[in-house]
Each structure stands twice: as structure tokens, then as C-alpha cells.
Enzyme design. Structure first.
Site, PDB file in Angstrom:
ATOM      1  N   GLU A   1      37.040 -60.212 -14.024  1.00 18.90           N
ATOM      2  CA  GLU A   1      35.634 -60.617 -14.015  1.00 18.90           C
ATOM      3  C   GLU A   1      35.443 -62.096 -14.324  1.00 18.90           C
ATOM      4  OE1 GLU A   1      37.116 -59.514 -16.609  1.00 18.90           O
ATOM      5  OE2 GLU A   1      36.446 -60.962 -18.094  1.00 18.90           O
TER       6      GLU A   1
ATOM      7  N   ASP B   1      38.040 -55.698 -13.729  1.00 22.79           N
ATOM      8  CA  ASP B   1      38.561 -56.374 -14.922  1.00 22.79           C
ATOM      9  C   ASP B   1      38.943 -57.834 -14.631  1.00 22.79           C
ATOM     10  OD1 ASP B   1      39.274 -56.648 -17.532  1.00 22.79           O
ATOM     11  OD2 ASP B   1      41.207 -55.594 -17.350  1.00 22.79           O
TER      12      ASP B   1
ATOM     13  N   LYS C   1      39.795 -51.099 -19.463  1.00 22.32           N
ATOM     14  CA  LYS C   1      41.040 -51.463 -20.141  1.00 22.32           C
ATOM     15  C   LYS C   1      41.520 -50.303 -21.010  1.00 22.32           C
ATOM     16  CE  LYS C   1      40.313 -56.459 -20.604  1.00 22.32           C
ATOM     17  NZ  LYS C   1      41.483 -56.876 -19.820  1.00 22.32           N
TER      18      LYS C   1
ATOM     19  N   ASP D   1      34.816 -57.933 -23.041  1.00 21.83           N
ATOM     20  CA  ASP D   1      35.413 -57.541 -21.757  1.00 21.83           C
ATOM     21  C   ASP D   1      36.069 -56.172 -21.885  1.00 21.83           C
ATOM     22  OD1 ASP D   1      36.565 -57.331 -19.307  1.00 21.83           O
ATOM     23  OD2 ASP D   1      38.115 -58.864 -19.642  1.00 21.83           O
TER      24      ASP D   1
ATOM     25  N   ARG E   1      36.875 -64.809 -13.251  1.00 19.83           N
ATOM     26  CA  ARG E   1      36.779 -65.665 -12.058  1.00 19.83           C
ATOM     27  C   ARG E   1      35.465 -65.437 -11.317  1.00 19.83           C
ATOM     28  NH1 ARG E   1      42.279 -63.015  -9.933  1.00 19.83           N
ATOM     29  NH2 ARG E   1      42.519 -62.810 -12.185  1.00 19.83           N
TER      30      ARG E   1
ATOM     31  N   ASP F   1      36.879 -62.956 -25.521  1.00 22.28           N
ATOM     32  CA  ASP F   1      36.863 -63.377 -24.119  1.00 22.28           C
ATOM     33  C   ASP F   1      35.783 -64.432 -23.834  1.00 22.28           C
ATOM     34  OD1 ASP F   1      38.285 -63.165 -21.797  1.00 22.28           O
ATOM     35  OD2 ASP F   1      37.115 -61.507 -20.976  1.00 22.28           O
TER      36      ASP F   1
ATOM     37  N   LYS G   1      34.317 -69.997 -19.896  1.00 22.88           N
ATOM     38  CA  LYS G   1      34.130 -68.549 -19.685  1.00 22.88           C
ATOM     39  C   LYS G   1      33.510 -67.926 -20.925  1.00 22.88           C
ATOM     40  CE  LYS G   1      36.700 -64.202 -19.011  1.00 22.88           C
ATOM     41  NZ  LYS G   1      38.004 -63.562 -18.748  1.00 22.88           N
TER      42      LYS G   1
HETATM   43  N1  BES Z   1      40.039 -61.439 -20.343  1.00 27.75           N
HETATM   44  C1  BES Z   1      41.082 -60.911 -19.553  1.00 27.75           C
HETATM   45  C2  BES Z   1      42.384 -61.677 -19.703  1.00 27.75           C
HETATM   46  C3  BES Z   1      43.112 -61.465 -20.990  1.00 27.75           C
HETATM   47  C4  BES Z   1      43.779 -60.276 -21.228  1.00 27.75           C
HETATM   48  C5  BES Z   1      43.186 -62.468 -21.902  1.00 27.75           C
HETATM   49  C6  BES Z   1      44.460 -60.109 -22.415  1.00 27.75           C
HETATM   50  C7  BES Z   1      43.888 -62.308 -23.076  1.00 27.75           C
HETATM   51  C8  BES Z   1      44.525 -61.127 -23.340  1.00 27.75           C
HETATM   52  C9  BES Z   1      40.685 -60.944 -18.084  1.00 27.75           C
HETATM   53  O1  BES Z   1      39.354 -60.748 -17.816  1.00 27.75           O
HETATM   54  C10 BES Z   1      41.441 -59.857 -17.417  1.00 27.75           C
HETATM   55  O2  BES Z   1      41.185 -58.722 -17.707  1.00 27.75           O
HETATM   56  N2  BES Z   1      42.367 -60.221 -16.532  1.00 27.75           N
HETATM   57  C11 BES Z   1      43.167 -59.272 -15.845  1.00 27.75           C
HETATM   58  C12 BES Z   1      43.274 -59.705 -14.419  1.00 27.75           C
HETATM   59  C13 BES Z   1      43.896 -58.688 -13.532  1.00 27.75           C
HETATM   60  C14 BES Z   1      42.980 -57.483 -13.391  1.00 27.75           C
HETATM   61  C15 BES Z   1      44.162 -59.314 -12.190  1.00 27.75           C
HETATM   62  C16 BES Z   1      44.528 -59.255 -16.530  1.00 27.75           C
HETATM   63  O3  BES Z   1      45.015 -60.296 -16.951  1.00 27.75           O
HETATM   64  O4  BES Z   1      45.077 -58.171 -16.680  1.00 27.75           O
HETATM   65 ZN    ZN Z   2      38.046 -61.245 -19.259  1.00 23.61          ZN
HETATM   66 MN    MN Z   3      38.873 -58.681 -17.634  1.00 24.51          MN
END
Ligand code: BES
Ligand code: ZN
Ligand code: MN
Length: 507
Positions: free
Chosen positions: A361, A359, A289, A282, A363, A300, A277
Site C-alpha cells: 500500500e 499490503d 498480515k 498497516d 507505493r 509504518d 509515507k
Molecule cells: N510496511 C510494509 C513494509 C514493512 C514490513 C516494513 C515489515 C518493515 C517491516 C509494507 O507496506 C509492506 O507490507 N510491504 C510488503 C510488500 C509486498 C506485499 C510486495 C512486504 O514487504 O512484504
Molecule cells: Zn506499509
Molecule cells: Mn503493507
């Protein structure tokens, strides 16, 4: 730092500092006993007086020890001899480096190679000492205008081995350790680089630089128009809101033994494919966020960084394997033309996706990269992604999350994690969770609602990996450290290179 191996007695080393282990409670190691004897009991006298107990973290620096040729002897406490595991071995090395840095010595002969680490041989100890030393010395100073240079930095580090028999082995371990450590270093540097510099284009350039350095690594970069032709509507939907164009970076390291009895283009071993990834920043997109800690979303792209790190390490070791790296690189930003919650996009696989949260994104870019991976007729595909905050809730910062549709592959990764110390832990990928991804309007939704966020993210990916053996590593908790020691860790380069090394030993 220059690393080498050498055999010989500690009192005979004409060098800045000799490092000797001491165990709890107050027990000398073999090299310690030799130096003690040469110095007429000086060391054992100090120990008897309680100058050092031998607990983990203790140390004692001695100057001009009688009848030795070295300027200094550093005694390092290692704790109970029988209790030294991988984590303790790292701590011992780290304490040693910190004390040496303050000592003024630049050339070191270390006898920490004689420490008994549970189930580990001399190779492992040399290789992991190098990783631990480099880890302790690592700094990211590229963007500071003033750097506090150490006046007398460590320059040369010699590992003591037992006799000539271990020399060859030791030298190989040094080469491997330095190659892996350089891969980890690369992954850290890329991770720490801020989002305004480390863009998708920057990652593509880094891959090209890697190719220049290693002639056997071939890099191809697909542009947005190429991806449009391939039908990567899901990947492209993420970068829509960004001024930075998306890139799909493909690295090929095809050094595997040829299969002589097969003809033409089919005479290659099926490759290991790593998909990383590469979200260079992000923001969350329209599902923005919160502000606190958002800077950390520059990390990210650590999955992408680890793919570059692993390929660099394997190419440096000249391993006889075929490896493909695929890096979908994008920036996730809000904008007037950014994807909105509710948008439906068509992935390269043909499956339609309802974007309920912009968010989620990671996947969305991985699914198209995973479909693209099919063309390499892979033996296995392993994706590496800072995918879910939920993984930090589930597992914290110690292991990466592991999910897989093929148990032998999962077991190989679990065992590579054990032996490298860069661990992962398996979570279930049961069909029961798939229901959470139902969409009223498309084939699949991009979020799974309440509960099991790491698993539902993997379930989403599993819809695109049916044609091969696949494992997913969620590195959200392990790729970087937060707080005062904020910085990339270079994980899971150690785990993945170990996985490749294990496969080389089998073949
Ligand atoms: N890059 C983030 C995941 C992440 C968040 C990694 C904080 C490390 C620390 C990912 O893109 C994301 O935002 N995931 C969301 C998914 C949700 C919207 C289903 C998450 O984990 O909140
Ligand atoms: Zn992300
Ligand atoms: Mn995200």
C-alpha cells in the site's frame, strides 16, 4: 537538558562532575594530564594500579580528587586513540550518560570534546554528543500511569572547548545539535505513538502544532474530497477500508534567499521536497498480515514522522532554504468496502494500477503524493518510506536503502549519511527490473513478484517521478528497533538535516 560551551581547565571547574577521556592502553588525555598534575599524580597512580585500562566501555568514578573544585571526576575509557570513529564516539557518550545518571551529579563539564574522531571537527563532536546524550536519555513514558523518575536527573551539560576561538563555533554547534536532536525526538515520539492515537488526523494536527511553533512553517491539510477532485484514486483506494479518513498534509517552509533578478512568484529557489509515507497502521488490508509482530506496523508512518522532524530541525536552525513536506496519511485496514486484490485504480498521473496485493500500500499512496509534488517545481524530491520487508533482508538495520534517478543527488545523500553517521546504501534502479511490474490488465502492477522487492518497489515509484530529480529512502530496517529495546529511532532525520545543512553551506 541545558547544553552550553565553556573554555577552562578541568581542575578549576566548580561543578558536580568533570568527565575526562582515557585511552587504551592506560593513556591519559590532555585534560587528564592536567588534572593528574594538579592532584599530584593521583590519576596516573590509579591507572598504574590497573583501576582503569582505557578500553571502550571502561569507566571509573572518583570523588573529592585533591586540588580540584569539582565533586567528582569520571574517567571514561575510549579505546585506542587512533581508532575512534563515529560509532565509537556514540558508544563513549552513551556509556558516559549511563554512568552519570547513576552518580547523582546533575551538572557536568565534559572534556570528551578533545577525543580525536577521524576527520571530525569540534562542531561535529559537540553536535553529535548532544544527539548521543539525548538518544541515551530518551524514554517514551507519555502513556504510562506510573513513571520511575530519576531522583537527581542530569540538568546541565557543559562542553569544554579550546580557548575563546572555539567558543562561537561551539555555541553554534550546540544550537544545531539541540535543533536536530529535537527533530529526532519528535520523530521518535510520533513513531512510538500507537495507531489508535496516532491516526492520519493526529498527524495533521501535529503538523499544525509545528506551524504554530514556527511561524515560517505553513501547513495545509487536504481532505478526501479534495483528493478525489485531484484524481488521487490510488491513495484513496488504500484508506477505503478504514474508518479513519485519509489526509494529505502539506508543510511549506520557504526561508530561502530570494532570487533578486527574477520577477514575481518565480523569484524563489526551487524547493527541496520531502515526501513521507504516513500509514498510521498497516494491517495489510485484505491481504492481511500474519499476527505475530503486527503491532510494529504502527511504525509504518515513520517516513512521515521524519519529514516533520526534519522540517522542525531546519525551522529551528532558521536555515535559508525552501523545503516542502508532503505527507500522505492513511490507515490500511480490511473491511467490506476495502480494496481487493485484483482491483484496478487510476492514479493522479492517469496511469492505472492493478492492486495485486493490498499490503503493498505504501507505493499506492506515495505515487499520488509524488505526482502532487510536481506542482512545487522542485529542485529535488526525496521520499522516505518504511516500504519493504525486503530491504531488511538486503541491508539489515544499519543503512537505509537508497534508490535514485539522479546520481548527483544519490551521492549527496550518501555523503550526508557518512558525515552524520545516519547512513544509507545505494541499490540499482536498472530498467531490467521494470519488467517485473507488468500487468495483464492495467498499466502497472503494484507488486513485482519474486526477487528484488526493494528495487521493484522503487521501480514502481519511478514511474511517477520522471519530471524531476528524485531519490527514495527505504527505511524499513532503520526506523525502529524490535525486541526488548523496541522503539522508534528517529532515523533518517539526522541524515536529511545533514543533507539540507550541506546544501546551505554550498549556497
Ligand atoms: N510496511 C510494509 C513494509 C514493512 C514490513 C516494513 C515489515 C518493515 C517491516 C509494507 O507496506 C509492506 O507490507 N510491504 C510488503 C510488500 C509486498 C506485499 C510486495 C512486504 O514487504 O512484504
Ligand atoms: Zn506499509
Ligand atoms: Mn503493507
Amino acid at each position: 537538558m541545558e547544553y552550553t560551551v565553556k573554555s577552562g581547565n578541568p581542575e578549576k571547574q566548580r561543578i558536580g562532575c568533570v568527565v575526562i577521556p582515557v585511552y587504551a592502553s592506560r593513556k591519559l588525555s590532555p585534560s587528564g594530564r592536567i588534572i593528574d598534575k594538579a592532584s599530584n599524580g593521583y590519576i596516573s597512580n590509579l591507572i598504574r594500579r590497573g583501576e582503569i585500562e582505557g578500553d571502550l566501555g571502561n569507566c571509573l568514578l572518583l570523588h573529592n580528587v585533591e586540588n580540584t573544585l569539582c565533586d567528582r571526576v569520571l574517567l571514561i575509557g575510549c579505546g585506542k586513540e587512533k581508532n575512534i570513529d563515529v560509532a565509537a564516539f556514540y558508544k563513549i557518550n552513551s556509556h558516559m550518560v549511563k554512568r552519570l545518571q547513576a552518580s547523582g551529579a546533575t551538572e557536568i563539564a565534559s572534556y570528551l570534546t578533545e577525543i580525536p574522531v577521524k576527520r571530525k571537527d569540534i562542531n561535529w563532536k559537540v553536535q553529535h554528543s548532544i544527539e548521543a546524550i539525548d538518544e541515551t536519555l530518551y524514554q517514551f513514558n507519555q502513556l504510562k500511569s506510573e513513571i520511575n523518575e530519576t531522583r537527581r536527573p542530569l540538568r546541565k551539560f557543559i562542553f569544554s572547548v579550546n580557548g575563546r576561538g572555539q567558543l562561537m563555533q561551539g555555541e553554534k554547534a550546540v544550537r544545531q545539535g539541540m535543533a536536530i536532536s529535537a527533530g529526532i525526538h519528535l520523530a521518535k515520539d510520533l513513531g512510538n505513538m500507537p495507531g489508535n492515537i496516532c491516526t492520519p488526523d493526529y498527524l495533521a494536527k501535529q503538523a499544525e502544532i509545528l506551524s504554530k511553533h514556527h511561524k515560517k512553517v505553513k501547513t495545509t491539510v487536504l481532505e478526501e474530497k479534495d483528493m478525489e477532485k485531484l484524481g488521487m484514486g490510488s491513495l484513496l483506494s488504500v484508506s477505503k477500508g478504514s474508518r479513519e479518513p485519509a489526509k494529505l498534509i502539506i508543510l511549506e517552509y520557504m526561508a530561502g534567499d530570494k532570487n533578486e533578478d527574477k520577477q514575481d512568484d518565480k523569484n524563489q529557489q526551487a524547493p527541496i521536497v520531502f515526501v513521507g509515507k504516513g500509514v498510521t497502521f498497516d494491517s495489510g488490508g485484505i491481504s492481511l498480515k500474519p499476527g505475530a509482530g503486527m503491532d510494529e506496523m504502527k511504525y509504518d508512518m515513520c517516513g512521515a514522522a521524519s519529514v516533520l522532524g526534519v522540517i522542525s530541525a531546519c525551522a529551528e536552525m532558521q536555515l535559508p532554504v525552501n523545503i516542502i513536506g508532503i505527507i500522505p496519511a492513511v490507515e490500511n485496514m480490511p473491511d467490506g468496502i476495502a480494496s481487493r486484490p485484483g482491483d484496478i485504480v487510476t492514479s493522479m498521473s492517469g496511469q492505472t494500477i492493478e492492486i495485486l496485493n493490498t499490503d503493498a500500500e505504501g507505493r499506492l499512496i506515495l505515487c499520488d503524493a509524488l505526482t502532487y509534488a510536481e506542482k512545487f517545481e522542485p529542485d529535488v524530491v526525496i521520499d522516505i518510506a518504511t516500504l519493504t520487508g525486503a530491504c531488511i533482508v538486503a541491508l539489515g538495520a544499519h543503512p537505509a536503502g537508497l534508490l535514485s534517478n539522479h546520481n548527483p543527488l544519490a551521492n549527496d545523500l550518501l555523503s550526508a549519511g557518512q558525515s552524520s553517521g545516519d547512513r544509507c546504501w545505494q541499490l540499482p534502479l536498472w530498467d531490467d527490473y521494470q519488467e517485473q511490474l507488468k500487468s495483464n490488465f492495467a498499466d502497472i502492477a503494484n507488486i513485482g513478484g519474486k526477487g528484488a522487492g526493494t528495487i521493484t518497489a522503487a521501480c514502481f515509484l519511478s514511474r511517477f517521478t520522471k519530471k524531476y530529480n528524485w531519490a527514495h529512502l527505504d527505511i524499513a530496517g532503520v526506523a525502529w528497533k524490535t525486541g526488548t529495546n523496541k522503539g522508534a529511532t528517529g532515523r533518517p532525520v539526522g541524515l536529511l538535516t545533514q543533507y539540507v545543512l550541506d546544501r546551505c553551506n554550498d549556497c
